[in-house]
Structure formats: C-alpha cells, structure tokens
Design a protein around this motif. Structure first.
Motif, short mmCIF file in Angstrom:
data_model
loop_
_atom_site.label_atom_id
_atom_site.label_comp_id
_atom_site.label_asym_id
_atom_site.label_seq_id
_atom_site.Cartn_x
_atom_site.Cartn_y
_atom_site.Cartn_z
N GLN A 182 0.44 -1.49 0.16
CA GLN A 182 -0.11 0.49 -0.13
C GLN A 182 1.08 1.26 -0.09
OE1 GLN A 182 -2.23 1.51 3.54
NE2 GLN A 182 -0.52 -0.27 5.06
N VAL A 183 2.46 0.95 -0.34
CA VAL A 183 2.62 2.12 0.08
C VAL A 183 2.85 3.60 -1.09
CG1 VAL A 183 4.94 1.78 -1.68
CG2 VAL A 183 5.68 2.94 -0.41
N PHE A 184 2.56 4.80 -0.23
CA PHE A 184 1.94 5.55 -1.19
C PHE A 184 2.61 7.16 -1.25
CE2 PHE A 184 -0.64 9.88 -1.79
CZ PHE A 184 -1.21 9.96 -2.41
N ASP A 185 3.12 7.63 -0.13
CA ASP A 185 3.49 9.20 -0.09
C ASP A 185 4.76 9.43 -0.05
OD1 ASP A 185 1.07 8.45 2.01
OD2 ASP A 185 1.90 8.88 3.51
N VAL A 186 5.52 8.28 0.22
CA VAL A 186 6.85 9.16 -0.21
C VAL A 186 6.76 9.11 -1.72
CG1 VAL A 186 8.96 7.57 -0.34
CG2 VAL A 186 7.93 7.83 1.69
N LEU A 187 6.80 8.27 -2.34
CA LEU A 187 6.86 7.97 -3.75
C LEU A 187 5.34 9.24 -4.24
CD1 LEU A 187 6.44 4.84 -3.90
CD2 LEU A 187 7.02 4.24 -5.93
N TRP A 188 4.74 9.66 -3.55
CA TRP A 188 3.63 10.61 -4.04
C TRP A 188 4.47 12.18 -4.17
CZ3 TRP A 188 -1.09 10.74 -6.46
CH2 TRP A 188 -1.13 11.83 -6.25
N VAL A 189 5.20 12.51 -3.09
CA VAL A 189 6.37 13.21 -2.85
C VAL A 189 7.04 13.62 -3.50
CG1 VAL A 189 7.44 14.44 -0.91
CG2 VAL A 189 4.60 13.86 -0.60
#
Lengths: 286, 330
Positions: B256-263
C-alpha cells in the motif's frame, strides 16, 4: 507483553560497560546514516538559497537566522500546527476510549461470539486501510463531512482500532482474576471494577496505544490529502508538501519549513521513545 | 472458550454472594445475564460501529462502484461489469505499478532484513551509550513520510548535496539522475523506503532479542562458542517468530506504499509510467482524473492482492507464531 518492557531495559542499563572501539565505530556509522539527511535539512535552513546553490554540501557560512523567521510568517505554520494538534489529540482520545471499552469486554467477559468479535476487529490488520480511500472519500462527501476535522478524526480512529485492541486485550486479560473477585465480593459491579480498578492499573498500556495513535495521526498524509481542501484546516504534512510545491525556487525556505515541521515529531519522540518502542514490542508479543 | 470456564463460575459465585447482601430486584440469574449483555453491547457498540463504518463498509462500496463507469456525480448508472478490471490489467502503466510494488516488496525484505538484523544485534550488545544510539537509529521511523520524501528530494536533486559529496570523494562518475532517470527512480525510492522503515524492523528485532533468556547465550559462551557463533546458532534462530511477523507487516506496508513516492516523484514522472505503485495509480486515476469507477476497481485489486498475500503468508509462514493474534484462530 508491554508491561515487561520497562523493567528489562532498566535492568540491562545497570550492567552497562564500555564497548569495544569497533562497536562504537559501527554504531556511529549507523547513527550517521540515520541522521545525516535530517541534519542537512536543519542546517540548510540556516543558509541562503544562493549559498546552497553554490555549494550544496557545505556548512552554513555565515549563519542566516532570518529564513526560519520568514517561513514562520510566510507559510501557515501556526495554523497547520494547531490543526495537526487538534486532530491528533482527538484521534488519540477517540481510539483510547473506544479501544479500551471494546478490549475490556473482549478480555473480561465470557460470552458466545467473543472470539468472532475479536477476529472481526483483527481483520483490519490483514489489509491496507489506504486501499479504501476512494470509497471512504465518497462516503464522507455524502455525509457532508469534507473539510471538517471529523473527516480525518473518525476514519483515523477506525484505522487505529485493530492495533489498539490487539495490544490492550492481553494486557487487560493479565490483570489477576482475584482482583475482580475481590471487587465483586465488596459489592462492586463489573463496570465499577473496570472504572475504579482496571483503568487505573492499565495506565502504561493506555499511554502506549495513545502514543501510537498520536504518531500515526500526526504523520498521516493520504487521508487529509483527500478530505481537507480548505487551507485553513490543513495539517502539517499537507502544509509541508504545499510549501515545497508553492515556493519551489526557495530551497532555503523549504529546508527551514521542513525542519520546523519535523521539530514537534522529534521532540515528542525523544520524550515518548520508550512508549513507542514499548508499544511496538507489546504489539508483537501480545 | 465455553461456559464451563472456572473463572466464570467463580465470578458467578461472587455475584451470588453480593446479591445475598443486597436483596434488590435484580438478583435473579436472568437479570444478571441481561445486565451482562447490556454491558457487552453498550461497551463494544461504539468501536464496532466506527470500525465497520469507516474500514469495512467503504471496501464494500468499492466493489459496487468498480462495476460502473462513473464521474463521481450523482448515482452511478452506466454499468460496465468487469470492464474496469480488464482495462486496468491492459494498461501498461498499471502493470508497471504492479511490478514496482513487487520490487518494493521483495527489495524491502531482501535489503532491510540483513541491515536491521545486523544493527539490532549490534545495539543489543551491552555498552555505555547504547540508549543514545538506539534513539538516533529510530529517528527516521518517527518522521512523517512527507517530511522524509521532501528531505530526500532536496538531497538527491540534480547537483544537490549527494552529487556534490560524490564529486568531492572523486566518485563523480557515480552521479546519476536519481529522480529523473526513469528506470532508476524505483531503486531510488526503494533506497528511501529502506532508510525510512529499517528503524521499524530494528525496534521489533530488539524487542524479540530482549525476550531471549540470557541463560541460553551464557551457556553457549561457557561451552566456548564465539560471539558470532552464538548469534548464528542461538540468537537468530530464536528470533525467527519476530522476523516472520516483521516480514508480514513489511509486506502489507509495501503493497500500500503511497506517501513517499507521491511526494518525491514529480507527477510528470508518474504519468510516464515510472515510480507508480498501485496506490499512487489509484489516486491519480480515481481522484485526480475523476475516473471513480476505474479507481475503485484498482482499489479492489489492491485489496484482493493484499488480502490473499496476507492469508497465504499466514497459512504457510506464520502458522503458530502469532497464536491467533491476527485471526483469532486458536
């Protein structure tokens, strides 16, 4: 279990001796890798963008103190700090109150369907909460909750409940039955036992799940990104992201703003490290 | 658990005794049972309602919406059946996202396990200042994902400090487009994620190590085993359950990884098919492109993959480690 953690740590500290030079060399190397980027960001806030562009990896020379002051007035730092605090504290309160009530029943009552109910809660640990963000957003929109604190607080309480119950239940089960019997013989109801005896005894475990809930809420990004569009309601992670996209050329400003946003988390962590670590330990041992 | 639980009958006897002292109307067995159920229902209902409503109900809605083509305004009317799912698997960008999730999942396990194990064994040794080093090592884990993302983005930017340091060390040849060279980006992300989450593995491993009785390692040491032999043959095998639980948590997190890639990754990079995961793809398409039906189909795919992976892992790897902590199965 969470209760074992603190005594074992202090017991070991008593026997501490100086390690070998190799131990310190390795430990220093590991620590350096862990905090070098953090130090870079904090120090970078004391430089100007021109200094950073000329030599990205140098120390501040001369030290510039005005950038930090500037971003504090330029961005919405204080508003975002306030929003993050309100949301994180409410989430913590909600998850601790709901979690301890449910965990109390699951730990101290015998009834048909108890293990089914426990399994129902633990299902939440099996799949990522983030997967449901789109339908969750639609639901909150239909409930007219978008752009309110509730849109962040209620789902965060729900996301955090499974872990909270998994940590609290064994703790509450471990309180000896004799205490409950004694309270009953003295004419206390089971609720009276819960309120007057069990709750005061569970202080450490409640602090642990509270701290875990607080940190999860404080760092959350995906949910606020969806449900908070109003600038005056934004939390710190949203604020940091917005600042960095809004003032792309102001590298020193971004570094200063990011440092300021890190600061509460770092202070809180230094203060509550034992509870965070103890909580995670409790979670795997429970 | 059955009703012949001894503790229960003890409590019942206590109830009878106190009832004898207070001859009120609620002394019958039926009244006590009723009261017990009021308490059970009253205390669990708030948690059950909030949890059901905000965790499980949305997942059900996702399945429903995923069968429609829908712009998110008014009720969905254009039923398309499985089409959204087929479209997702036909989109090369989604397949890349799946592949990236797989890289992150496997890469996190492969890199974090030896690093975290090594650091945990190091910080488990008794030496003065250990608490301080532990504190520093945990720092990346408590920082918000967004903060970490922006921090690394600034450090890794072209001609930024990482490049400057490499050049100063005479390693200028290693300088890369860390965040712009499309095939390289996912590995940069994996590095950042490893940096961020290895502290979590260390915390868990240290907890597991603190559970291993000193007597076992002392006995091995009296038998003439070296420090390394003790770690290899006593400590690490005993840490097995902890390692497997960490693998489970890491796996769910990787999916579910999202935040780091999104930023860290620019939207333009994501639209070119690099640095996507299922979660960023879902948000880009569902929320920002307003393809709600399609986005919900991706959500269901993400959910099903995680759920199946979790169940398989639990059945074949965890088995008795967690003693029902995650499923309640005894």
């Amino acid at each position: 279990m969470a209760v074992d953690v603190v005594p074992s740590v202090t017991k070991k500290r008593r026997t501490a001796v100086w390690g070998s030079p190799l131990t310190y060399a390795l430990a220093l190397a590991v620590a350096a890798v862990s905090i070098a980027p953090v130090a870079y960001v904090i120090l970078g806030g004391f430089r100007t963008t021109a200094q950073i562009n000329a030599d990205p990896a140098a120390l501040p020379n001369p030290w510039v103190w005005t950038t930090y002051g500037r971003v504090l007035s330029q961005g919405n730092f204080w508003t975002e700090l306030w929003n993050s605090t309100v949301i994180a504290l409410s989430t913590t309160l909600g998850v601790v109150v709901l979690g301890v009530c449910a965990a109390f029943v699951l730990a101290r009552y015998t009834f048909r369907g108890r293990e089914v109910l426990y399994t129902y809660f633990t299902l939440g640990l099996l799949f990522p909460a983030g997967a449901a963000i789109l339908p969750l957003y639609l639901m909150l929109r239909d409930m007219d909750l978008i752009n309110s604190y509730y849109a962040v607080i209620l789902p965060q309480v729900a996301f955090q409940l499974p872990l909270t119950i998994v940590v609290l239940r064994p703790f509450l089960t471990a309180v000896p039955m004799e205490l409950e019997d004694a309270a009953m013989i003295d004419g206390s109801s089971r609720l009276g036992f819960f309120w007057r005896i069990l709750l005061p005894l569970s202080g450490p475990a409640l602090v642990t799940v509270g701290v875990l809930g607080f940190v999860a809420s404080w760092n959350a990004f995906l949910l606020p990104l969806f449900v908070i569009q109003d600038v005056s309601l934004q939390t710190l992670p949203l604020g940091v992201q917005n600042f960095s996209t809004q003032y792309t050329s102001d590298t020193a400003g971004i570094l200063a703003f990011t440092s300021l946003a890190m600061l509460p988390a770092l202070l809180f962590f230094t203060f509550a490290e034992r509870q965070i670590v103890g909580g995670l330990q409790g979670a795997i041992k429970g | 658990m059955t009703t012949t639980n001894p503790t229960q009958s003890l409590a019942d006897r206590a109830g009878v005794r106190s009832a004898r002292l207070r001859p009120a109307g609620n002394t019958t067995r039926a009244a006590r049972t009723r009261r017990k159920w009021y308490e059970i229902v009253g205390l669990t209902t708030p948690a059950v309602v909030v949890y059901t409503m905000f965790v499980l109900v949305p997942m059900g809605f996702a399945v429903y919406y995923s069968l429609y083509r829908w712009k998110g305004v008014g009720p969905p009317t254009e039923f398309v059946g499985w089409r959204n799912y087929l479209l997702a698997f036909e989109d090369p960008i989604f397949r890349d996202a799946l592949w990236n999730n797989a890289i992150i999942l496997v890469g996190s396990l492969v890199f974090q396990l030896p690093i975290a194990l090594g650091i945990a064994l190091l910080l488990n040794r008794r030496f003065r200042g250990r608490a301080f080093f532990r504190l520093l090592v945990f720092v990346p884990y408590v920082l918000a994902e967004v903060t970490v993302g922006i921090m690394w983005k600034l450090v890794l930017i072209r001609d930024g400090s990482v490049d400057a340091i490499l050049k100063a060390l005479g390693l200028g040849g290693l300088v890369q487009g860390w965040l712009s060279d499309l095939p390289l980006i996912i590995w940069t992300m994996l590095f950042i994620l490893t940096w961020k989450y290895v502290g979590f593995a260390i915390i868990l491993f240290l907890a597991g190590l603190s559970n291993i009785p000193d007597e076992l390692t002392e006995a091995a040491s009296i038998d003439g085993a070296s420090w390394w032999q003790i770690q290899r043959h006593v400590t690490i095998p005993l840490l097995g359950p902890t390692i497997r639980i960490w693998m489970f948590l890491s796996m769910i997190g990787s999916l579910q990884v999202f935040d780091v890639l999104w930023v860290v990754a620019a939207p333009s990079v994501r639209s070119l098919g690099a640095a996507n995961t299922m979660a960023t793809y879902m948000v880009d398409n569902g929320f920002f492109a307003r393809l709600w039906g399609y986005g919900n189909a991706v959500a269901v795919i993400l959910f099903v993959i995680s759920f199946v992976a979790a169940l398989l892992f639990q059945r074949f790897v965890l088995r008795r480690d967690i003693q029902g902590a995650l499923t309640g199965a005894k």
